[in-house]
Scaffold this motif. Structure first.
Motif, PDB file in Angstrom:
ATOM      1  N   ARG A 104      -8.324  15.680   9.687  1.00 59.42           N
ATOM      2  CA  ARG A 104      -8.725  14.872  10.833  1.00 59.42           C
ATOM      3  C   ARG A 104      -8.712  13.400  10.457  1.00 59.42           C
ATOM      4  O   ARG A 104      -9.136  13.024   9.369  1.00 59.42           O
ATOM      5  CB  ARG A 104     -10.135  15.262  11.290  1.00 59.42           C
ATOM      6  CG  ARG A 104     -10.566  14.603  12.596  1.00 59.42           C
ATOM      7  CD  ARG A 104     -11.994  14.981  12.938  1.00 59.42           C
ATOM      8  NE  ARG A 104     -12.320  14.683  14.323  1.00 59.42           N
ATOM      9  CZ  ARG A 104     -13.491  14.957  14.883  1.00 59.42           C
ATOM     10  NH1 ARG A 104     -14.445  15.535  14.174  1.00 59.42           N
ATOM     11  NH2 ARG A 104     -13.714  14.659  16.152  1.00 59.42           N
ATOM     12  N   SER A 105      -8.250  12.574  11.374  1.00 60.35           N
ATOM     13  CA  SER A 105      -8.236  11.137  11.136  1.00 60.35           C
ATOM     14  C   SER A 105      -9.630  10.553  11.347  1.00 60.35           C
ATOM     15  O   SER A 105     -10.568  11.236  11.769  1.00 60.35           O
ATOM     16  CB  SER A 105      -7.247  10.458  12.087  1.00 60.35           C
ATOM     17  OG  SER A 105      -7.757  10.465  13.409  1.00 60.35           O
ATOM     18  N   THR A 106      -9.757   9.286  11.086  1.00 66.57           N
ATOM     19  CA  THR A 106     -11.003   8.574  11.310  1.00 66.57           C
ATOM     20  C   THR A 106     -11.405   8.634  12.783  1.00 66.57           C
ATOM     21  O   THR A 106     -10.576   8.458  13.668  1.00 66.57           O
ATOM     22  CB  THR A 106     -10.840   7.098  10.905  1.00 66.57           C
ATOM     23  OG1 THR A 106     -10.354   7.038   9.573  1.00 66.57           O
ATOM     24  CG2 THR A 106     -12.155   6.356  10.999  1.00 66.57           C
ATOM     25  N   LEU A 107     -12.682   8.870  13.050  1.00 68.12           N
ATOM     26  CA  LEU A 107     -13.186   8.836  14.423  1.00 68.12           C
ATOM     27  C   LEU A 107     -13.141   7.406  14.950  1.00 68.12           C
ATOM     28  O   LEU A 107     -13.540   6.465  14.259  1.00 68.12           O
ATOM     29  CB  LEU A 107     -14.629   9.349  14.469  1.00 68.12           C
ATOM     30  CG  LEU A 107     -14.823  10.865  14.397  1.00 68.12           C
ATOM     31  CD1 LEU A 107     -16.269  11.189  14.073  1.00 68.12           C
ATOM     32  CD2 LEU A 107     -14.415  11.509  15.710  1.00 68.12           C
ATOM     33  N   GLN A 108     -12.685   7.261  16.193  1.00 70.51           N
ATOM     34  CA  GLN A 108     -12.550   5.943  16.809  1.00 70.51           C
ATOM     35  C   GLN A 108     -13.372   5.881  18.097  1.00 70.51           C
ATOM     36  O   GLN A 108     -12.962   6.420  19.126  1.00 70.51           O
ATOM     37  CB  GLN A 108     -11.079   5.673  17.131  1.00 70.51           C
ATOM     38  CG  GLN A 108     -10.163   5.625  15.927  1.00 70.51           C
ATOM     39  CD  GLN A 108     -10.255   4.301  15.200  1.00 70.51           C
ATOM     40  OE1 GLN A 108     -10.199   3.236  15.802  1.00 70.51           O
ATOM     41  NE2 GLN A 108     -10.407   4.363  13.892  1.00 70.51           N
ATOM     42  N   ARG A 142     -14.776   8.810  22.290  1.00 72.22           N
ATOM     43  CA  ARG A 142     -14.267   8.735  20.921  1.00 72.22           C
ATOM     44  C   ARG A 142     -12.961   9.513  20.878  1.00 72.22           C
ATOM     45  O   ARG A 142     -12.747  10.432  21.678  1.00 72.22           O
ATOM     46  CB  ARG A 142     -15.274   9.306  19.920  1.00 72.22           C
ATOM     47  CG  ARG A 142     -15.481  10.809  20.041  1.00 72.22           C
ATOM     48  CD  ARG A 142     -16.507  11.303  19.045  1.00 72.22           C
ATOM     49  NE  ARG A 142     -16.458  12.759  18.925  1.00 72.22           N
ATOM     50  CZ  ARG A 142     -17.200  13.468  18.084  1.00 72.22           C
ATOM     51  NH1 ARG A 142     -18.068  12.855  17.293  1.00 72.22           N
ATOM     52  NH2 ARG A 142     -17.086  14.782  18.016  1.00 72.22           N
ATOM     53  N   SER A 144      -9.709  11.021  18.048  1.00 74.39           N
ATOM     54  CA  SER A 144      -9.225  11.239  16.690  1.00 74.39           C
ATOM     55  C   SER A 144      -7.974  12.100  16.766  1.00 74.39           C
ATOM     56  O   SER A 144      -7.658  12.677  17.809  1.00 74.39           O
ATOM     57  CB  SER A 144     -10.298  11.910  15.817  1.00 74.39           C
ATOM     58  OG  SER A 144     -10.700  13.144  16.375  1.00 74.39           O
ATOM     59  N   ARG A 154      -3.981  15.071  19.333  1.00 74.23           N
ATOM     60  CA  ARG A 154      -4.965  14.019  19.611  1.00 74.23           C
ATOM     61  C   ARG A 154      -6.015  14.526  20.594  1.00 74.23           C
ATOM     62  O   ARG A 154      -5.685  15.207  21.568  1.00 74.23           O
ATOM     63  CB  ARG A 154      -4.286  12.786  20.207  1.00 74.23           C
ATOM     64  CG  ARG A 154      -5.232  11.613  20.480  1.00 74.23           C
ATOM     65  CD  ARG A 154      -4.480  10.487  21.169  1.00 74.23           C
ATOM     66  NE  ARG A 154      -5.252   9.264  21.267  1.00 74.23           N
ATOM     67  CZ  ARG A 154      -6.001   8.928  22.318  1.00 74.23           C
ATOM     68  NH1 ARG A 154      -6.104   9.753  23.357  1.00 74.23           N
ATOM     69  NH2 ARG A 154      -6.655   7.777  22.344  1.00 74.23           N
ATOM     70  N   LEU A 180     -15.280  11.424   6.772  1.00 76.19           N
ATOM     71  CA  LEU A 180     -14.989  11.012   8.137  1.00 76.19           C
ATOM     72  C   LEU A 180     -15.751   9.740   8.457  1.00 76.19           C
ATOM     73  O   LEU A 180     -16.784   9.773   9.101  1.00 76.19           O
ATOM     74  CB  LEU A 180     -15.375  12.122   9.128  1.00 76.19           C
ATOM     75  CG  LEU A 180     -14.604  13.424   8.981  1.00 76.19           C
ATOM     76  CD1 LEU A 180     -15.112  14.433   9.987  1.00 76.19           C
ATOM     77  CD2 LEU A 180     -13.127  13.192   9.185  1.00 76.19           C
ATOM     78  N   CYS A 182     -16.578   6.329  10.375  1.00 81.51           N
ATOM     79  CA  CYS A 182     -16.404   5.927  11.769  1.00 81.51           C
ATOM     80  C   CYS A 182     -15.983   4.473  11.794  1.00 81.51           C
ATOM     81  O   CYS A 182     -16.761   3.590  11.447  1.00 81.51           O
ATOM     82  CB  CYS A 182     -17.702   6.123  12.547  1.00 81.51           C
ATOM     83  SG  CYS A 182     -17.532   5.773  14.290  1.00 81.51           S
ATOM     84  N   LEU A 188      -5.710   3.145  16.357  1.00 81.07           N
ATOM     85  CA  LEU A 188      -5.575   3.798  15.061  1.00 81.07           C
ATOM     86  C   LEU A 188      -4.139   3.652  14.589  1.00 81.07           C
ATOM     87  O   LEU A 188      -3.285   4.457  14.893  1.00 81.07           O
ATOM     88  CB  LEU A 188      -5.951   5.273  15.190  1.00 81.07           C
ATOM     89  CG  LEU A 188      -5.961   6.094  13.912  1.00 81.07           C
ATOM     90  CD1 LEU A 188      -6.976   5.534  12.934  1.00 81.07           C
ATOM     91  CD2 LEU A 188      -6.287   7.536  14.227  1.00 81.07           C
ATOM     92  N   PRO A 191      -4.153   5.876  10.106  1.00 76.87           N
ATOM     93  CA  PRO A 191      -5.256   6.834  10.034  1.00 76.87           C
ATOM     94  C   PRO A 191      -5.630   7.164   8.607  1.00 76.87           C
ATOM     95  O   PRO A 191      -4.776   7.245   7.727  1.00 76.87           O
ATOM     96  CB  PRO A 191      -4.699   8.064  10.760  1.00 76.87           C
ATOM     97  CG  PRO A 191      -3.224   7.926  10.675  1.00 76.87           C
ATOM     98  CD  PRO A 191      -2.940   6.459  10.690  1.00 76.87           C
TER      99      PRO A 191
END
Length: 200
Positions: A104-108, A142, A144, A154, A180, A182, A188, A191
């Motif tokens: 999982r990518s960074t939470l945005q 949010r 990710s 996504r 992870l 934030c 993004l 990522p």
């Protein structure tokens, strides 16, 4: 309380909501559709074929609390994300958090524009699904990106203001977010990937 903790909470949103009562997924749409600009930026344009979106409302004890939209290239349904085809009303978390190969990518976190296309689309679906208009304060979301065998998925999650009254970490100390982080609101471009599974 505020939504800040929910926007930062790692792991499965469905599992966190389920701790507060009877959890349900209301499937609104799963069909081919054009990607929006932020989705194209993160997923890229498909090499061939179309794209697929899945839109749902997440409920706790019958109350609608989250609108979520998942998007991916339709070609990946024949490969890494093929289980999505038969998911139905089951939570997407069943695919994302039971496979250690999923990253999982960074939470945005992001505040949606009140007049933007995503929020206008949500308002139409929310009214049809719940019978009541989405509140004006329903703007914080949010997003990710999940990756499995190189295929990207996504997810955007938009929170009802009432979620702020619930604790995302009931009865536990808040975990340290090592994998992870934030990041501040924004696009993004690069990522930072980590395991989809996170401390509870």
């Amino acid at each position: 309380m505020s939504l800040r903790a929910w926007l930062r909470a790692p792991g499965s949103l469905s599992a966190r909501l389920a701790r507060h009562g009877r959890f349900e997924v209301q499937l609104l749409r799963q069909a081919t559709a054009k990607l929006r600009a932020p989705e194209r930026q993160q997923l890229g344009r498909p090499r061939r074929g179309c794209t697929l979106v899945r839109e749902v409302v997440l409920r706790v004890n019958g109350e609608p609390l989250v609108w979520a939209r998942s998007s991916l290239h339709k070609s990946t349904l024949a490969g890494p994300w093929q289980a999505l085809k038969g998911l139905g009303r089951r939570p997407l978390a069943e695919l994302l958090y039971q496979d250690r190969r999923v990253q999982r990518s960074t939470l945005q976190p992001k505040r949606l524009s009140p007049c933007g296309p995503t929020r206008r689309h949500m308002q139409q679906q929310w009214l049809q699904a719940t019978g009541t208009p989405a509140p004006a304060g329903m703007q914080w979301a949010r997003h990710s990106v999940f990756k499995r065998k190189g295929a990207l998925l996504r997810i955007l999650e938009l929170f009802h203001p009432d979620v702020a009254a619930l604790a995302p970490y009931p009865g536990t100390r808040r975990p340290t977010l090592k994998t992870l982080a934030c990041a501040p609101t924004g696009r993004l471009h690069h990522p930072q990937w980590g395991p989809a599974r996170a401390p509870r």
